[in-house]
Each structure stands twice: as structure tokens, then as C-alpha cells.
Design a protein around this motif. Structure first.
Motif, PDB file in Angstrom:
ATOM      1  N   ALA A 232       0.869  -1.210  -0.121  1.00 21.38           N
ATOM      2  CA  ALA A 232       0.235  -0.236   0.082  1.00 21.38           C
ATOM      3  C   ALA A 232       0.487   1.790  -0.224  1.00 21.38           C
ATOM      4  N   ALA A 233       1.659   1.125   0.733  1.00 18.98           N
ATOM      5  CA  ALA A 233       3.139   2.273   1.022  1.00 18.98           C
ATOM      6  C   ALA A 233       3.446   2.117  -0.906  1.00 18.98           C
ATOM      7  N   THR A 234       3.569   1.161  -0.855  1.00 22.00           N
ATOM      8  CA  THR A 234       4.603   1.799  -2.776  1.00 22.00           C
ATOM      9  C   THR A 234       3.629   1.792  -3.653  1.00 22.00           C
ATOM     10  N   LEU A 235       1.785   1.910  -3.532  1.00 25.12           N
ATOM     11  CA  LEU A 235       1.015   2.386  -4.516  1.00 25.12           C
ATOM     12  C   LEU A 235       0.624   3.516  -3.990  1.00 25.12           C
ATOM     13  N   GLY A 236       0.945   4.418  -3.164  1.00 27.98           N
ATOM     14  CA  GLY A 236       0.235   5.607  -2.788  1.00 27.98           C
ATOM     15  C   GLY A 236      -0.638   5.499  -1.851  1.00 27.98           C
ATOM     16  N   VAL A 237      -1.370   4.943  -1.072  1.00 29.01           N
ATOM     17  CA  VAL A 237      -2.309   4.958  -0.466  1.00 29.01           C
ATOM     18  C   VAL A 237      -1.973   6.040   0.782  1.00 29.01           C
ATOM     19  N   ARG A 238      -2.819   6.827   1.331  1.00 32.74           N
ATOM     20  CA  ARG A 238      -2.470   7.396   2.201  1.00 32.74           C
ATOM     21  C   ARG A 238      -2.714   7.094   3.193  1.00 32.74           C
ATOM     22  N   GLY A 239      -3.870   6.154   3.848  1.00 29.25           N
ATOM     23  CA  GLY A 239      -4.258   5.544   4.917  1.00 29.25           C
ATOM     24  C   GLY A 239      -4.322   4.014   5.109  1.00 29.25           C
ATOM     25  N   LEU A 240      -4.324   3.348   5.672  1.00 29.74           N
ATOM     26  CA  LEU A 240      -5.373   1.956   6.126  1.00 29.74           C
ATOM     27  C   LEU A 240      -6.163   1.869   7.803  1.00 29.74           C
ATOM     28  N   ASN A 241      -7.321   1.325   7.534  1.00 28.23           N
ATOM     29  CA  ASN A 241      -7.226   0.659   8.637  1.00 28.23           C
ATOM     30  C   ASN A 241      -7.166  -1.015   8.394  1.00 28.23           C
ATOM     31  N   VAL A 242      -7.779  -1.280   9.765  1.00 28.41           N
ATOM     32  CA  VAL A 242      -6.596  -2.936  10.190  1.00 28.41           C
ATOM     33  C   VAL A 242      -7.469  -3.374  10.482  1.00 28.41           C
ATOM     34  N   THR A 243      -7.863  -4.909  10.544  1.00 32.42           N
ATOM     35  CA  THR A 243      -8.870  -5.473  10.811  1.00 32.42           C
ATOM     36  C   THR A 243      -8.104  -7.208  11.314  1.00 32.42           C
ATOM     37  N   ILE A 244      -8.936  -8.018  11.861  1.00 32.09           N
ATOM     38  CA  ILE A 244      -8.666  -9.333  12.384  1.00 32.09           C
ATOM     39  C   ILE A 244      -8.622  -9.904  10.834  1.00 32.09           C
ATOM     40  N   PRO A 245      -7.534 -10.374  10.696  1.00 30.26           N
ATOM     41  CA  PRO A 245      -6.462 -11.219  12.095  1.00 30.26           C
ATOM     42  C   PRO A 245      -5.439 -10.414  11.333  1.00 30.26           C
ATOM     43  N   PHE A 246      -4.901  -8.950  11.607  1.00 30.40           N
ATOM     44  CA  PHE A 246      -3.743  -8.186  11.111  1.00 30.40           C
ATOM     45  C   PHE A 246      -3.677  -7.505  11.664  1.00 30.40           C
ATOM     46  N   LYS A 247      -4.343  -7.069  13.071  1.00 33.71           N
ATOM     47  CA  LYS A 247      -3.513  -6.386  13.852  1.00 33.71           C
ATOM     48  C   LYS A 247      -2.506  -5.937  14.430  1.00 33.71           C
ATOM     49  N   GLN A 248      -2.067  -7.072  14.591  1.00 35.00           N
ATOM     50  CA  GLN A 248      -0.905  -7.771  15.338  1.00 35.00           C
ATOM     51  C   GLN A 248       0.625  -7.266  14.440  1.00 35.00           C
ATOM     52  N   ASP A 249      -0.168  -8.557  13.067  1.00 30.03           N
ATOM     53  CA  ASP A 249       0.772  -8.582  12.357  1.00 30.03           C
ATOM     54  C   ASP A 249       2.005  -6.957  11.792  1.00 30.03           C
ATOM     55  N   VAL A 250       0.948  -6.389  11.537  1.00 30.77           N
ATOM     56  CA  VAL A 250       1.357  -4.963  10.913  1.00 30.77           C
ATOM     57  C   VAL A 250       2.413  -4.617  11.542  1.00 30.77           C
ATOM     58  N   LEU A 251       2.774  -4.198  13.299  1.00 30.35           N
ATOM     59  CA  LEU A 251       3.800  -3.753  14.165  1.00 30.35           C
ATOM     60  C   LEU A 251       4.993  -4.040  13.213  1.00 30.35           C
ATOM     61  N   ASP A 252       5.174  -5.202  12.019  1.00 32.13           N
ATOM     62  CA  ASP A 252       6.034  -5.003  11.339  1.00 32.13           C
ATOM     63  C   ASP A 252       6.296  -4.879   9.923  1.00 32.13           C
ATOM     64  N   ALA A 253       5.477  -3.707  10.510  1.00 29.47           N
ATOM     65  CA  ALA A 253       5.600  -2.795   8.675  1.00 29.47           C
ATOM     66  C   ALA A 253       5.313  -1.529   9.426  1.00 29.47           C
ATOM     67  N   VAL A 254       5.062  -1.165  10.167  1.00 31.35           N
ATOM     68  CA  VAL A 254       5.327   0.126  11.498  1.00 31.35           C
ATOM     69  C   VAL A 254       6.367   0.841  12.067  1.00 31.35           C
ATOM     70  N   GLU A 255       6.007   2.248  11.942  1.00 34.11           N
ATOM     71  CA  GLU A 255       6.602   2.561  13.390  1.00 34.11           C
ATOM     72  C   GLU A 255       5.602   2.895  14.342  1.00 34.11           C
ATOM     73  N   PRO A 256       5.069   2.030  15.623  1.00 35.62           N
ATOM     74  CA  PRO A 256       3.967   2.729  16.119  1.00 35.62           C
ATOM     75  C   PRO A 256       3.645   3.598  17.275  1.00 35.62           C
ATOM     76  N   ALA A 257       2.531   4.305  17.251  1.00 37.18           N
ATOM     77  CA  ALA A 257       2.271   5.227  18.342  1.00 37.18           C
ATOM     78  C   ALA A 257       2.560   4.661  20.018  1.00 37.18           C
ATOM     79  N   PRO A 258       2.869   5.410  20.588  1.00 31.11           N
ATOM     80  CA  PRO A 258       3.618   4.696  22.385  1.00 31.11           C
ATOM     81  C   PRO A 258       1.791   3.504  22.379  1.00 31.11           C
ATOM     82  N   LEU A 259       1.111   4.237  22.647  1.00 30.44           N
ATOM     83  CA  LEU A 259      -0.643   3.338  22.970  1.00 30.44           C
ATOM     84  C   LEU A 259      -0.731   2.193  21.854  1.00 30.44           C
ATOM     85  N   ALA A 260      -0.577   2.636  21.380  1.00 28.20           N
ATOM     86  CA  ALA A 260      -0.127   1.080  20.008  1.00 28.20           C
ATOM     87  C   ALA A 260       0.791  -0.049  20.222  1.00 28.20           C
TER      88      ALA A 260
END
Ligand code: ATR
Length: 265
Positions: free
Chosen positions: A50-78
Motif C-alpha cells: 500500500a505504501a508503494t502504491l501511494g495509499v494514504r491510510g489504512l484501517n486494519v482489522t482481524i487477523p492483521f492487527k498484530q502482524d502489521v506492527l512489523d511494517a510500521v512505527e507504532p505510536a506509544p499507545l499502539a
């Protein structure tokens, strides 16, 4: 045109596209919100693509909410929650937020429920986890009650100033509480409540994360006891509002988004 979206598997019949597209229309933003269903092991790869394609924002639901941590810099609460439901591609690497937590606190605050004192969170699954951290972040003392008591203890060990309990403790915990949030599936499509009716009282603010039905048995019981009630559609709304505001850095048209959401529930 900007592209936003949701990844989930199954992504199902999501209410997010009409809610977000109503906001774009209201503010004259040239954007679309689309759903994607990557394979179950493809959450982090989907975010990178999505980053490569220029998508501006994604919501994430089951089953990906933990897995995507590997592809982002999490905000402190996340990072503390260990789950991301909103990715903002305006930074490199993309930033991961958890707006489920803020969705609950904004829903309560919007109904003039003060977030101080003591909260009882029923449930220690994904939703319970986000809400417990969110309320603790506001400075509340949090009691977590769960059917499987060991999971409540495990979660309470991670959340600042929290305690873990079985459901049998609810009578006593709720009697002294200021805020009560149901984060179990009890009450979904059934007239059942996870909380004993006698425990409810007029000084409580009660949020039910269940939104099908909108008026759950718990909320009926709570209204009968004179409590302030907040239905699950408000939590759904505010997690979307918060995501919209992170992505666009503009105030969301909350009333419009709420109207569109409720028309479709
Ligand atoms: P979510 O992501 O929506 O939180 P979840 O992680 O599957 O979903 O968590 C479901 C929660 O509902 C759990 O707290 C679960 O309790 P257990 O940990 O004991 O399974 C709770 N739950 C589900 N069915 C329940 C029931 N019939 N009575 C009480 N709690 C229930």
C-alpha cells in the motif's frame, strides 16, 4: 484522488467505506475508501504494498492487527497495546495507531462521562485489551473481569494500576465503579448481559462495545438503573473519526459520519 482503505480477512460487510466517504464528501476531499482482503499471512506485506502504491491510510482489522506492527512505527499507545488498527502513510516508515482505545474514551467523553476514578472492563480479548490501556492512559484505575480469569490477570499485569478478576467479582467491582465497559461478545444478537442487573447504579457511565443490537440488554438494564448509557455505534464512530483526523489533520464531520453509520446499522 487519494485512496484510503481497510484490510481484513474476511473483510466482510464493513461500515467504514460509507462512513469515511461521507466525511470526504462533506469536506470536499477528493478521495475513496476501499476494502482489501489479503491472505491471512499477508498483513505486513499488504501495508508495504500500500505504501508503494501511494495509499494514504489504512484501517486494519482481524487477523492483521498484530502482524502489521512489523511494517510500521507504532505510536506509544499502539505499542503498549500491541495492536494497530490505523496506518498513516504520511510518515516514513508509516505510523501505526490504535484508535479502538481512543474510540472508547472519546465515546464516553462525548456523553459527559468523566474519565477519572475507577473503571471496570469486562473482557480480556482484543477489544478489552485496547479499552483497558485506553482508560488507564486517561489516569483511571482499571479492574478487568473475564470469564477465563487467568487472562484477566495476565492483562492486568501489563496495564498500569490494574487488577484482574473472574466474572464473579463483578457485583462488588461495579458497585464502586464510575465507568463500565463491556468488551465481551455477550449481548450480541441475544438478550443477554454479562453484568448482574443489581450491580448497576445511577453514578455509572456504561459503554457497550456490542453494536448489534444497538440497544443491548446491558444498556437497557443500565438505563433502568439511571446510569448514563453509550452504545457501541459511538465507539465504532469515534475509532473512525480518530483515524480520519490522523490521516487528514482536519476535524472530522462527526454528525454526518454518525448519521451515515446509524442509517446502515
Ligand atoms: P474481541 O477482539 O472482540 O475482544 P476476542 O478476543 O475473541 O474478541 O474476545 C472475546 C471476549 O469475550 C473474551 O473476553 C471472552 O472471554 P474468554 O477470554 O473467557 O473467552 C469473552 N466472552 C465470549 N463469550 C463469552 C461468554 N459467553 N461469557 C462471558 N464472556 C465471553
Amino acid at each position: 484522488m487519494d485512496v484510503y482503505g481497510l484490510i481484513g480477512n474476511p473483510v466482510g460487510h464493513s461500515l467504514s467505506p460509507p462512513m469515511h466517504e461521507a466525511a470526504y464528501e462533506d469536506l470536499g476531499i477528493d478521495a475513496r475508501y476501499v476494502t482489501f482482503e489479503p491472505p491471512a499471512d499477508g498483513g505486513a506485506a499488504a501495508v508495504e504494498s500500500a505504501a508503494t502504491l501511494g495509499v494514504r491510510g489504512l484501517n486494519v482489522t482481524i487477523p492483521f492487527k498484530q502482524d502489521v506492527l512489523d511494517a510500521v512505527e507504532p505510536a506509544p499507545l499502539a505499542e503498549r497495546i500491541g495492536a494497530v488498527n490505523t496506518v498513516d502513510f504520511g510518515t516514513d516508515p508509516p505510523t501505526g495507531y490504535n484508535t479502538d482505545a481512543v474510540g472508547a474514551t472519546r465515546a464516553l467523553r462525548d456523553h459527559d462521562v468523566a474519565l477519572d476514578g475507577t473503571a471496570v472492563v469486562v473482557g480480556a480479548g482484543g477489544a478489552g485489551r485496547a479499552v483497558a490501556f485506553g482508560l488507564a492512559d486517561e489516569g483511571m484505575r482499571v479492574h478487568i473481569a473475564n470469564r477465563t480469569e487467568s487472562k484477566a490477570h495476565d492483562l492486568a499485569d501489563e496495564v498500569p494500576d490494574a487488577t484482574g478478576h473472574g466474572l464473579d467479582a463483578l457485583d462488588e467491582l461495579v458497585a464502586d465503579a464510575d465507568v463500565l465497559v463491556n468488551c465481551t461478545s455477550v449481548g450480541m444478537k441475544a438478550d443477554r448481559s454479562p453484568v448482574p442487573t443489581d450491580a448497576l447504579h445511577a453514578d455509572l457511565g456504561v459503554l457497550d462495545a456490542v453494536y448489534d443490537p444497538i440497544e443491548t440488554q446491558l444498556l437497557r438494564d443500565a438505563a433502568g438503573a439511571g446510569a448514563t448509557t453509550v452504545d457501541g455505534a459511538w465507539m465504532l464512530l469515534y475509532q473512525g473519526v480518530e483515524a480520519f483526523e490522523q490521516w487528514t489533520e482536519r476535524d472530522a464531520p462527526v454528525e454526518k459520519m454518525n448519521r451515515v453509520l446509524r442509517e446502515r446499522l
